[in-house]
Motif scaffolding. Structure first.
Motif, PDB file in Angstrom:
ATOM      1  N   PRO A  71       1.258  27.297   3.836  1.00  0.00           N
ATOM      2  CA  PRO A  71       0.299  26.853   2.817  1.00  0.00           C
ATOM      3  C   PRO A  71      -0.532  25.669   3.284  1.00  0.00           C
ATOM      4  N   ASP A  72       0.118  24.727   3.982  1.00  0.00           N
ATOM      5  CA  ASP A  72      -0.619  23.560   4.460  1.00  0.00           C
ATOM      6  C   ASP A  72      -1.661  23.964   5.490  1.00  0.00           C
ATOM      7  N   GLY A  73      -1.292  24.940   6.329  1.00  0.00           N
ATOM      8  CA  GLY A  73      -2.245  25.391   7.335  1.00  0.00           C
ATOM      9  C   GLY A  73      -3.469  26.016   6.689  1.00  0.00           C
ATOM     10  N   ALA A  74      -3.257  26.838   5.676  1.00  0.00           N
ATOM     11  CA  ALA A  74      -4.376  27.466   4.974  1.00  0.00           C
ATOM     12  C   ALA A  74      -5.207  26.414   4.250  1.00  0.00           C
ATOM     13  N   LEU A  75      -4.523  25.427   3.675  1.00  0.00           N
ATOM     14  CA  LEU A  75      -5.242  24.370   2.958  1.00  0.00           C
ATOM     15  C   LEU A  75      -6.051  23.506   3.924  1.00  0.00           C
ATOM     16  N   GLU A  76      -5.488  23.250   5.094  1.00  0.00           N
ATOM     17  CA  GLU A  76      -6.222  22.475   6.089  1.00  0.00           C
ATOM     18  C   GLU A  76      -7.479  23.208   6.543  1.00  0.00           C
ATOM     19  N   ALA A  77      -7.362  24.533   6.680  1.00  0.00           N
ATOM     20  CA  ALA A  77      -8.548  25.316   7.041  1.00  0.00           C
ATOM     21  C   ALA A  77      -9.592  25.241   5.931  1.00  0.00           C
ATOM     22  N   LEU A  78      -9.117  25.294   4.684  1.00  0.00           N
ATOM     23  CA  LEU A  78     -10.019  25.178   3.537  1.00  0.00           C
ATOM     24  C   LEU A  78     -10.676  23.794   3.505  1.00  0.00           C
ATOM     25  N   ALA A  79      -9.890  22.766   3.792  1.00  0.00           N
ATOM     26  CA  ALA A  79     -10.418  21.399   3.794  1.00  0.00           C
ATOM     27  C   ALA A  79     -11.494  21.230   4.855  1.00  0.00           C
ATOM     28  N   ARG A  80     -11.275  21.830   6.009  1.00  0.00           N
ATOM     29  CA  ARG A  80     -12.286  21.748   7.067  1.00  0.00           C
ATOM     30  C   ARG A  80     -13.555  22.503   6.679  1.00  0.00           C
ATOM     31  N   GLU A  81     -13.372  23.679   6.066  1.00  0.00           N
ATOM     32  CA  GLU A  81     -14.522  24.509   5.706  1.00  0.00           C
ATOM     33  C   GLU A  81     -15.395  23.831   4.665  1.00  0.00           C
ATOM     34  N   TYR A  82     -14.749  23.225   3.652  1.00  0.00           N
ATOM     35  CA  TYR A  82     -15.504  22.631   2.548  1.00  0.00           C
ATOM     36  C   TYR A  82     -15.625  21.110   2.656  1.00  0.00           C
ATOM     37  N   LYS A  83     -15.154  20.551   3.787  1.00  0.00           N
ATOM     38  CA  LYS A  83     -15.262  19.104   4.022  1.00  0.00           C
ATOM     39  C   LYS A  83     -14.660  18.316   2.853  1.00  0.00           C
ATOM     40  N   LEU A  84     -13.417  18.664   2.500  1.00  0.00           N
ATOM     41  CA  LEU A  84     -12.740  17.999   1.390  1.00  0.00           C
ATOM     42  C   LEU A  84     -12.363  16.580   1.781  1.00  0.00           C
ATOM     43  N   SER A  85     -12.482  15.670   0.811  1.00  0.00           N
ATOM     44  CA  SER A  85     -12.030  14.300   1.031  1.00  0.00           C
ATOM     45  C   SER A  85     -10.503  14.284   1.012  1.00  0.00           C
ATOM     46  N   PRO A  86      -9.869  13.226   1.563  1.00  0.00           N
ATOM     47  CA  PRO A  86      -8.400  13.145   1.516  1.00  0.00           C
ATOM     48  C   PRO A  86      -7.849  13.228   0.094  1.00  0.00           C
ATOM     49  N   GLY A  87      -8.538  12.568  -0.841  1.00  0.00           N
ATOM     50  CA  GLY A  87      -8.070  12.611  -2.228  1.00  0.00           C
ATOM     51  C   GLY A  87      -8.121  14.012  -2.813  1.00  0.00           C
ATOM     52  N   MET A  88      -9.218  14.748  -2.536  1.00  0.00           N
ATOM     53  CA  MET A  88      -9.342  16.116  -3.028  1.00  0.00           C
ATOM     54  C   MET A  88      -8.303  17.028  -2.385  1.00  0.00           C
ATOM     55  N   TYR A  89      -8.021  16.791  -1.112  1.00  0.00           N
ATOM     56  CA  TYR A  89      -7.007  17.580  -0.396  1.00  0.00           C
ATOM     57  C   TYR A  89      -5.647  17.435  -1.080  1.00  0.00           C
ATOM     58  N   VAL A  90      -5.276  16.178  -1.370  1.00  0.00           N
ATOM     59  CA  VAL A  90      -3.978  15.924  -2.015  1.00  0.00           C
ATOM     60  C   VAL A  90      -3.943  16.533  -3.410  1.00  0.00           C
ATOM     61  N   LEU A  91      -5.066  16.410  -4.149  1.00  0.00           N
ATOM     62  CA  LEU A  91      -5.124  16.970  -5.502  1.00  0.00           C
ATOM     63  C   LEU A  91      -4.901  18.477  -5.483  1.00  0.00           C
ATOM     64  N   ILE A  92      -5.604  19.171  -4.587  1.00  0.00           N
ATOM     65  CA  ILE A  92      -5.464  20.633  -4.521  1.00  0.00           C
ATOM     66  C   ILE A  92      -4.044  21.010  -4.089  1.00  0.00           C
ATOM     67  N   LYS A  93      -3.503  20.253  -3.140  1.00  0.00           N
ATOM     68  CA  LYS A  93      -2.134  20.540  -2.677  1.00  0.00           C
ATOM     69  C   LYS A  93      -1.130  20.399  -3.818  1.00  0.00           C
ATOM     70  N   ARG A  94      -1.303  19.354  -4.629  1.00  0.00           N
ATOM     71  CA  ARG A  94      -0.393  19.149  -5.771  1.00  0.00           C
ATOM     72  C   ARG A  94      -0.567  20.258  -6.813  1.00  0.00           C
ATOM     73  N   LEU A  95      -1.810  20.657  -7.041  1.00  0.00           N
ATOM     74  CA  LEU A  95      -2.049  21.727  -8.014  1.00  0.00           C
ATOM     75  C   LEU A  95      -1.417  23.037  -7.559  1.00  0.00           C
ATOM     76  N   LEU A  96      -1.534  23.322  -6.259  1.00  0.00           N
ATOM     77  CA  LEU A  96      -0.958  24.563  -5.742  1.00  0.00           C
ATOM     78  C   LEU A  96       0.563  24.557  -5.793  1.00  0.00           C
ATOM     79  N   PRO A 100       2.503  28.480 -12.209  1.00  0.00           N
ATOM     80  CA  PRO A 100       1.275  28.986 -12.834  1.00  0.00           C
ATOM     81  C   PRO A 100       1.032  28.411 -14.226  1.00  0.00           C
ATOM     82  N   GLU A 101       2.105  28.226 -15.003  1.00  0.00           N
ATOM     83  CA  GLU A 101       1.946  27.665 -16.349  1.00  0.00           C
ATOM     84  C   GLU A 101       1.438  26.235 -16.291  1.00  0.00           C
ATOM     85  N   ASN A 102       2.004  25.443 -15.367  1.00  0.00           N
ATOM     86  CA  ASN A 102       1.566  24.055 -15.247  1.00  0.00           C
ATOM     87  C   ASN A 102       0.168  23.946 -14.643  1.00  0.00           C
ATOM     88  N   GLN A 103      -0.181  24.889 -13.783  1.00  0.00           N
ATOM     89  CA  GLN A 103      -1.548  24.913 -13.255  1.00  0.00           C
ATOM     90  C   GLN A 103      -2.551  25.130 -14.384  1.00  0.00           C
TER      91      GLN A 103
END
Length: 201
Positions: A71-96, A100-103
């Protein structure tokens, strides 16, 4: 499958003992798998898949990639593609990482927060925030200082004009008072003065 277990262990650069320790089984069991003297059970296959992030399809049939994308590898690829900030990266990682109910609860919270914020910041006549509406530019201190100096100069000039008006009014009042006093004195005619002088003689 026996050959693939050996290939996996070699790819991980682990001894049979270290591989077995990670799985919580005996070293000779791994040796049996690799020499085709035993077949791993479903529970052992699940252990291998979970512990080493191995593709179960590859382990059972040899199809596909040896390892599943983490999952981290896929997220890192996503972060590179969309130029995510560190804060956004952590937010998406926590959401993932949420269920599903808590999401969904997090999404509902974000939507409600945006609606409440919109009510506080939108003008009374328009309850929607236009995203592309440019904000008024802030006045810089360099712009503000000359404006303030001009305003002070204008007020001083107005005060001087007002003081001159007050002085003129005071002079006019003083003149009117003097005229009133003169008009109150009895008038002396030339004839009456002559009569008084004749009486004295």
């Amino acid at each position: 499958m026996n050959e693939r277990i050996k290939k996996l262990r070699k790819a991980l650069d682990l001894t049979q003992q270290a591989f077995a320790d990670r799985l919580g089984i005996k070293q000779n069991t791994i040796a049996k798998y690799e020499t085709n003297r035993g077949t791993p059970t479903t529970s052992v296959i699940s252990l291998i898949v979970r512990e080493f992030n191995v593709s179960e399809a590859w382990l059972r049939t040899g199809e596909g990639e040896m390892f599943t994308p983490s999952p981290d590898g896929a997220l890192e690829a996503l972060a590179r593609e969309y130029k995510l900030s560190p804060g956004m990266y952590v937010l998406i990682k926590r959401l993932l990482a949420l269920t599903p109910e808590n999401q969904q609860a997090a999404v509902d919270f974000a939507v409600k927060f945006a609606e409440d914020l919109n009510k506080l910041t939108a003008p009374a006549v328009d309850t929607k925030i236009e995203i592309n509406t440019p904000l008024p530019e802030a006045i810089s201190s360099e712009q503000a200082e000359p404006d303030l100096a001009a305003e002070i100069a204008k007020l001083k000039h107005q005060n001087q004009a007002l003081a001159a008006e007050i002085a003129a009014l005071k002079e006019e009042d003083a003149g009117m008072e003097a005229a009133a006093e003169l008009s109150a004195w009895p008038s002396v005619s030339a004839g009456s003065l002559n009569q008084t002088e004749r009486a004295k003689k």
